[in-house]
Design an enzyme around this catalytic site. Structure first.
Site, PDB file in Angstrom:
ATOM      1  N   GLU A 191      -4.746  -4.951  10.838  1.00 22.20           N
ATOM      2  CA  GLU A 191      -3.769  -3.870  10.986  1.00 22.20           C
ATOM      3  C   GLU A 191      -4.053  -3.116  12.282  1.00 22.20           C
ATOM      4  OE1 GLU A 191      -1.942  -2.687   6.919  1.00 22.20           O
ATOM      5  OE2 GLU A 191      -3.641  -1.388   7.317  1.00 22.20           O
ATOM      6  N   ASN A 222       0.872  -1.180   0.000  1.00 21.22           N
ATOM      7  CA  ASN A 222       0.000   0.000   0.000  1.00 21.22           C
ATOM      8  C   ASN A 222       0.907   1.227   0.000  1.00 21.22           C
ATOM      9  OD1 ASN A 222      -1.752   2.067   0.525  1.00 21.22           O
ATOM     10  ND2 ASN A 222      -2.353   1.352   2.563  1.00 21.22           N
ATOM     11  N   TRP A 223       0.968   1.887  -1.154  1.00 17.71           N
ATOM     12  CA  TRP A 223       1.885   3.033  -1.259  1.00 17.71           C
ATOM     13  C   TRP A 223       1.357   4.264  -0.524  1.00 17.71           C
ATOM     14  CZ3 TRP A 223       3.823   3.267  -7.076  1.00 17.71           C
ATOM     15  CH2 TRP A 223       4.489   2.069  -7.383  1.00 17.71           C
ATOM     16  N   LYS A 224       0.095   4.201  -0.119  1.00 14.46           N
ATOM     17  CA  LYS A 224      -0.544   5.362   0.524  1.00 14.46           C
ATOM     18  C   LYS A 224      -0.381   6.589  -0.380  1.00 14.46           C
ATOM     19  CE  LYS A 224      -0.030   3.104   4.926  1.00 14.46           C
ATOM     20  NZ  LYS A 224       0.059   3.203   6.383  1.00 14.46           N
ATOM     21  N   GLY A 240       2.946   2.497  10.776  1.00 16.37           N
ATOM     22  CA  GLY A 240       3.861   3.613  10.583  1.00 16.37           C
ATOM     23  C   GLY A 240       4.579   4.048  11.851  1.00 16.37           C
ATOM     24  N   SER A 299       4.017  -1.861  10.358  1.00 13.87           N
ATOM     25  CA  SER A 299       5.469  -1.848  10.533  1.00 13.87           C
ATOM     26  C   SER A 299       6.141  -3.176  10.173  1.00 13.87           C
ATOM     27  CB  SER A 299       5.844  -1.410  11.959  1.00 13.87           C
ATOM     28  OG  SER A 299       5.412  -0.082  12.190  1.00 13.87           O
ATOM     29  N   GLU A 309      -6.724   4.461   8.111  1.00 15.19           N
ATOM     30  CA  GLU A 309      -6.589   5.898   7.816  1.00 15.19           C
ATOM     31  C   GLU A 309      -7.876   6.434   7.190  1.00 15.19           C
ATOM     32  OE1 GLU A 309      -2.926   5.410   5.649  1.00 15.19           O
ATOM     33  OE2 GLU A 309      -1.935   4.898   7.536  1.00 15.19           O
ATOM     34  N   HIS A 360      -9.338   0.853   5.235  1.00 12.65           N
ATOM     35  CA  HIS A 360      -8.042   1.110   5.873  1.00 12.65           C
ATOM     36  C   HIS A 360      -8.253   2.029   7.076  1.00 12.65           C
ATOM     37  CE1 HIS A 360      -3.969   2.396   6.635  1.00 12.65           C
ATOM     38  NE2 HIS A 360      -3.575   1.335   5.955  1.00 12.65           N
TER      39      HIS A 360
HETATM   40  P1  13P Z   1       3.332   0.537   7.645  1.00  9.61           P
HETATM   41  O1  13P Z   1       3.865  -0.737   7.046  1.00  9.61           O
HETATM   42  O2  13P Z   1       3.994   1.768   7.117  1.00  9.61           O
HETATM   43  O3  13P Z   1       3.267   0.471   9.136  1.00  9.61           O
HETATM   44  O4  13P Z   1       1.803   0.647   7.141  1.00  9.61           O
HETATM   45  C1  13P Z   1       0.964  -0.421   7.283  1.00  9.61           C
HETATM   46  C2  13P Z   1      -0.277  -0.126   6.545  1.00  9.61           C
HETATM   47  O5  13P Z   1      -1.080   0.686   6.963  1.00  9.61           O
HETATM   48  C3  13P Z   1      -0.505  -0.821   5.274  1.00  9.61           C
HETATM   49  O6  13P Z   1      -1.795  -0.612   4.810  1.00  9.61           O
END
Ligand code: 13P
Length: 255
Positions: free
Chosen positions: A167, A9-11, A173, A212, A97, A95
């Site tokens: 998650e 997931n590149w966000k 993150g 992470s 977020e 997600h």
């Molecule tokens: P990180 O791997 O940066 O912690 O993010 C996880 C995530 O939210 C993947 O969707």
């Protein structure tokens, strides 16, 4: 046996130049890892850039979200049909977020899950608790509620054509990964909830961990019996790191 699944997931990261550089390095590395299903999820606006680069590759294309409505007067929205048009096979829904920063409710996430599946996309359904929820001892209740909304809307059988991503919000993150035992406990709980509704679906559905994940900790996570791969954020932006995570998944495939 469940084939391991790793999605990046590149966000909201990248640009034309950095995406090109990342994919030029990443795709040849992923081509050698055949035992694992891999997906990359760039931002919407770069799906068209990634699509030709992925042609002929084993790695699939996914989106990070979709609109719950079909094509029409929904300014700013991106429909399931548009994602299909761009050759996406997967889409992330719910997600944390999106839930926390964009106010997405369990019902909205369930609707997006349903709309994605109806269009022939494979939803990657994210569930997970915040730190406060974990400390309050409500992890299982939160995850069960998030899952139940989807089961209520689409039925348990619909989960067969999906991937569930656990998650924990406190691990995203932050550099703070759930221990393999902590993650396994929640994955087993999720599989148990699905089994209550449909045993065969529970055995088949991939439940992947996100939060992470790095090359250095991926192997310990992926060896756990109910962890079927990962949903990777930050480490998905570094070709060698993401490839190493996929290799770790391939190594644990037979276990
Ligand atoms: P990180 O791997 O940066 O912690 O993010 C996880 C995530 O939210 C993947 O969707």
């Amino acid at each position: 046996m469940r084939v391991k699944f790793v999605a990046g997931n590149w966000k909201m990261n990248g640009n034309l130049a950095s995406n090109e550089a990342l994919l030029q390095l990443l795709l040849p590395a992923l081509a050698e890892i055949t035992a694992v299903e891999t997906v990359i999820c760039p931002p919407y606006v770069y799906l068209s850039q990634a699509r030709p680069l992925l042609r002929g590759a084993k790695t699939a294309l996914g989106a990070q979200d979709l609109c719950q409505y079909g094509n029409g007067a929904y300014t700013g929205g991106v429909s399931a049909a548009m994602l299909k048009d761009l050759a996406c096979s997967h889409v992330i829904v719910g997600h944390s977020e999106r839930r926390a920063l964009f106010g997405e409710t369990d019902d909205l996430v369930a609707e997006k899950f349903a709309v994605a599946q109806q269009a022939g996309l494979i939803p990657i359904l994210c569930v997970g608790e915040t730190l406060a929820e974990r400390e309050a001892g409500t992890t299982e209740a939160v995850v069960a509620r998030q899952l139940q909304a989807v089961i209520k809307r689409s039925g348990a059988a619909a989960l067969r054509n999906s991937v569930i991503a656990y998650e924990p919000v406190w691990a995203i993150g932050t550099g703070k990964t759930a221990t393999p035992q902590e993650a396994q406990a929640v994955h087993a709980f999720i599989r148990g909830r699905v089994a209550n509704a449909d045993r065969a679906v529970a055995d088949a559905v991939r439940i992947v961990y996100g939060g992470s994940v790095k090359a250095a900790n991926a192997g310990q996570l992926f060896v756990m019996p109910d962890i079927d791969g990962g949903l990777i954020g930050g480490a998905a932006l570094v070709a060698e790191e993401f490839a190493a995570i996929c290799r770790a998944a391939a190594q644990k495939q037979a276990v």
